[in-house]
Motif scaffolding. Structure first.
Motif, short mmCIF file in Angstrom:
data_model
loop_
_atom_site.label_atom_id
_atom_site.label_comp_id
_atom_site.label_asym_id
_atom_site.label_seq_id
_atom_site.Cartn_x
_atom_site.Cartn_y
_atom_site.Cartn_z
N ARG A 1 39.17 -36.18 38.92
CA ARG A 1 39.60 -37.02 37.82
C ARG A 1 38.98 -36.54 36.51
O ARG A 1 38.02 -35.77 36.51
N ILE A 2 39.54 -37.03 35.42
CA ILE A 2 39.03 -36.71 34.09
C ILE A 2 38.04 -37.79 33.68
O ILE A 2 38.36 -38.98 33.71
N GLY A 3 36.83 -37.37 33.30
CA GLY A 3 35.79 -38.33 32.97
C GLY A 3 35.40 -38.31 31.51
O GLY A 3 36.18 -37.93 30.63
N HIS A 4 34.17 -38.72 31.24
CA HIS A 4 33.63 -38.81 29.88
C HIS A 4 33.68 -37.46 29.19
O HIS A 4 33.27 -36.45 29.75
N ASN A 5 34.21 -37.44 27.97
CA ASN A 5 34.35 -36.21 27.18
C ASN A 5 35.21 -35.16 27.85
O ASN A 5 35.07 -33.97 27.59
N GLY A 6 36.11 -35.61 28.73
CA GLY A 6 37.03 -34.69 29.39
C GLY A 6 36.45 -33.94 30.57
O GLY A 6 37.13 -33.09 31.17
N LYS A 7 35.20 -34.23 30.93
CA LYS A 7 34.56 -33.54 32.05
C LYS A 7 35.18 -34.01 33.37
O LYS A 7 35.37 -35.20 33.59
N ARG A 8 35.46 -33.08 34.24
CA ARG A 8 36.09 -33.42 35.52
C ARG A 8 35.02 -33.77 36.56
O ARG A 8 33.92 -33.22 36.55
N PHE A 9 35.38 -34.68 37.46
CA PHE A 9 34.46 -35.07 38.53
C PHE A 9 35.27 -35.51 39.75
O PHE A 9 36.48 -35.72 39.66
N ARG B 1 40.53 -46.88 33.90
CA ARG B 1 40.64 -46.31 35.24
C ARG B 1 40.68 -44.79 35.14
O ARG B 1 41.32 -44.24 34.25
N PRO B 2 39.97 -44.08 36.02
CA PRO B 2 39.95 -42.61 35.96
C PRO B 2 41.34 -42.03 36.21
O PRO B 2 42.04 -42.46 37.12
N ILE B 3 41.72 -41.07 35.40
CA ILE B 3 43.05 -40.46 35.52
C ILE B 3 42.95 -39.03 36.02
O ILE B 3 41.91 -38.39 35.92
N ARG C 1 32.86 -43.57 29.85
CA ARG C 1 33.01 -43.27 31.27
C ARG C 1 34.11 -44.13 31.87
O ARG C 1 34.20 -45.32 31.56
N PRO C 2 34.95 -43.57 32.74
CA PRO C 2 35.95 -44.40 33.42
C PRO C 2 35.26 -45.41 34.33
O PRO C 2 34.12 -45.20 34.76
N GLY C 3 35.95 -46.52 34.62
CA GLY C 3 35.31 -47.61 35.35
C GLY C 3 35.92 -47.90 36.71
O GLY C 3 37.08 -47.58 36.98
N ILE C 4 35.12 -48.53 37.56
CA ILE C 4 35.63 -49.03 38.84
C ILE C 4 36.63 -50.15 38.57
O ILE C 4 37.66 -50.27 39.24
#
Length: 200
Positions: A43-51, A125-127, A146-149
């Motif tokens: 998924r795409i996270g904070h500042n575009g970082k993938r996780f 939501r994480p995309i 940050r994306p959320g639960i």
């Protein structure tokens, strides 16, 4: 900083109390389906970082192939998928996975993502990468936190809300964020999970 500190303390506490349930789910899954117990989707996270966003696996092992076959056979399902990235009758979901989804128990492993700093308890939501284009000019707002639960989308109807409205809700959350607002969303999430509003 207050949001992050709250995330770490609350997620660690929740994970501690959730461990027995998570162990029980893992045992049932292993005894009925010998595939992987956890599923980590990029998924795409904070500042575009993938996780890798963690979940209990709720789908069959060959889920991508099953989806492709289903969309090819049923044009109406393809139209629904293209509009919402979800299916009301998803052929990939296992019986146990369906239960985990409607109760939101499949998302318990995301507490680990929160502790690691990849997610927050509350946020958009994480995309996936393919959804970035659908956020268009709002992607900067999405990537600003940050994306959320859980988040504003989940307590506003979840899967009953169309994608454009989901984007607006995510952007609204980021622009109007308050710590009190996060607490309100967490309380509302409990009600949504119990009533299974918009769950699929």
């Amino acid at each position: 900083m207050a949001k992050r500190a709250f995330d770490v303390i609350a997620a660690s506490t929740m994970l501690f109390f959730a461990l027995p349930a998570m162990f029980f789910i893992a045992v049932i899954m292993f005894s009925t389906d010998r595939g992987p117990i956890l599923f980590g989707h990029e998924r795409i996270g904070h500042n575009g970082k993938r996780f890798r966003c963690l979940k209990f696996r709720s789908m069959v092992v060959d889920s991508q192939q099953a989806l492709a076959r289903h969309l090819e056979l049923f044009p109406q399902a393809r139209a629904e998928w293209e509009a919402t990235q979800k299916l009301r009758n998803d052929p990939r979901v296992t019986p146990l996975g369906r239960f985990l989804r409607v109760t939101s128990l499949d998302e318990l492993p995301q507490l680990i993502n929160v502790i690691r700093g990849e997610m927050s308890l509350v946020g958009p939501r994480p995309i996936v990468h393919d959804e970035v284009v659908r956020y268009a000019g709002e992607i900067e707002a999405y990537a600003a936190t940050r994306p959320g639960i859980t988040g504003l989308w989940q307590v506003s109807g979840r899967s009953d809300v169309d994608y454009d409205q989901r984007v607006r809700l995510d952007s609204q959350y980021v622009r109007e964020w308050t710590f009190a607002g996060d607490l309100i969303i967490l309380v509302k999430t409990v009600k949504v999970v119990i009533s299974r509003t918009g769950s699929r």
